[in-house]
Motif scaffolding. Structure first.
Motif, short mmCIF file in Angstrom:
data_model
loop_
_atom_site.label_atom_id
_atom_site.label_comp_id
_atom_site.label_asym_id
_atom_site.label_seq_id
_atom_site.Cartn_x
_atom_site.Cartn_y
_atom_site.Cartn_z
N ASP A 1 145.76 62.54 5.85
CA ASP A 1 145.02 62.75 6.72
C ASP A 1 144.49 61.74 7.50
N ALA A 2 144.82 60.72 7.04
CA ALA A 2 144.45 59.33 7.98
C ALA A 2 145.28 59.12 8.86
N VAL A 3 146.60 59.54 8.34
CA VAL A 3 148.02 58.70 9.28
C VAL A 3 147.64 60.20 9.99
N ARG A 4 147.62 61.30 9.67
CA ARG A 4 147.46 62.85 11.30
C ARG A 4 146.73 62.92 12.25
N SER A 5 145.36 61.62 11.40
CA SER A 5 143.85 61.49 12.09
C SER A 5 144.63 60.03 13.53
N MET A 6 145.53 59.37 12.91
CA MET A 6 145.78 58.60 13.57
C MET A 6 146.93 58.98 14.59
N ALA A 7 147.68 60.02 14.68
CA ALA A 7 148.89 60.22 15.48
C ALA A 7 147.97 60.94 16.03
N GLN A 8 147.34 62.27 15.99
CA GLN A 8 146.29 63.35 16.96
C GLN A 8 145.39 62.02 18.11
N LYS A 9 145.11 61.08 17.52
CA LYS A 9 144.47 60.02 18.49
C LYS A 9 145.20 59.86 19.38
N ALA A 10 146.19 58.96 19.51
CA ALA A 10 147.52 58.43 19.71
C ALA A 10 147.84 59.55 20.66
N ARG A 11 148.51 61.09 20.09
CA ARG A 11 148.72 61.81 21.13
C ARG A 11 147.62 61.89 22.31
N GLU A 12 146.15 62.55 22.08
CA GLU A 12 145.34 62.51 23.27
C GLU A 12 145.49 61.69 24.34
N GLU A 13 145.64 60.11 23.86
CA GLU A 13 145.98 58.60 24.10
C GLU A 13 146.53 58.99 25.23
N ASN A 14 148.27 59.31 24.96
CA ASN A 14 148.58 59.78 25.62
C ASN A 14 148.92 60.78 26.67
N GLU A 15 148.75 61.54 25.99
CA GLU A 15 148.25 63.04 27.38
C GLU A 15 146.99 61.82 28.04
N ALA A 16 146.24 61.89 28.30
CA ALA A 16 145.26 60.78 29.21
C ALA A 16 146.17 59.93 30.11
N LEU A 17 146.68 59.17 29.56
CA LEU A 17 148.27 58.49 30.41
C LEU A 17 148.91 58.82 31.11
N LYS A 18 149.31 59.62 30.46
CA LYS A 18 150.09 60.40 31.46
C LYS A 18 149.53 61.45 32.83
N ALA A 19 148.18 61.87 32.41
CA ALA A 19 147.35 62.33 33.47
C ALA A 19 147.45 61.37 34.44
N ARG A 20 146.71 60.27 34.44
CA ARG A 20 146.52 59.59 35.42
C ARG A 20 147.96 59.12 35.15
N LEU A 21 149.06 58.69 35.60
CA LEU A 21 150.46 58.57 35.88
C LEU A 21 150.38 59.62 36.68
N ASP A 22 150.14 61.18 36.45
CA ASP A 22 150.46 62.31 37.04
C ASP A 22 149.44 61.96 38.64
N ALA A 23 148.86 60.83 38.62
CA ALA A 23 147.73 61.18 39.22
C ALA A 23 147.74 60.20 40.52
N LEU A 24 148.72 58.96 39.96
CA LEU A 24 148.53 57.76 41.13
C LEU A 24 149.70 58.25 41.94
N GLU A 25 150.62 58.83 41.21
CA GLU A 25 152.25 59.70 41.82
C GLU A 25 151.45 60.94 42.84
N ALA A 26 150.72 61.43 42.92
CA ALA A 26 150.33 62.86 43.76
C ALA A 26 149.84 61.39 44.60
N ASP A 27 148.54 61.02 44.46
CA ASP A 27 148.35 60.09 45.43
C ASP A 27 148.90 59.31 45.84
N LYS A 28 150.33 58.25 45.82
CA LYS A 28 151.31 58.60 46.86
C LYS A 28 152.49 58.89 47.45
N GLY A 29 153.02 60.72 47.06
CA GLY A 29 153.09 60.98 47.82
C GLY A 29 152.42 61.91 48.74
#
Length: 81
Positions: free
Chosen positions: A53-81
């Protein structure tokens, strides 16, 4: 008649003792089997539910952080374009 009652009493006592021995053997067999299974599981290096359960929780948190970073990168790329 008294002899017949004595035979039934002896037979009843014998059966009672046999049941006690059988129950004791059953308990010893269950204990031995539980010990064998515990040793087998320990040798397989399985994780506990808490560790899983501890490792699953860590993986879920990492997945959420990756999704947030991807959304920020997508927003930065949209601003450039």
């Amino acid at each position: 008649m008294q002899t017949r009652n004595k035979i039934f009493d002896d037979l009843s006592q014998l059966m009672t003792n046999a049941m006690g021995v059988a129950q004791g053997a059953k308990g010893e067999a269950e204990t031995a089997m539980n010990s064998l299974v515990d040793r087998w599981l320990a040798d397989r290096d399985f994780v506990t539910r808490e560790e899983f359960d501890a490792v699953r929780s860590m993986a879920q948190k990492a997945r959420e952080e990756n999704e947030a970073l991807k959304a920020r990168l997508d927003a930065l790329e949209a601003d450039k374009g």
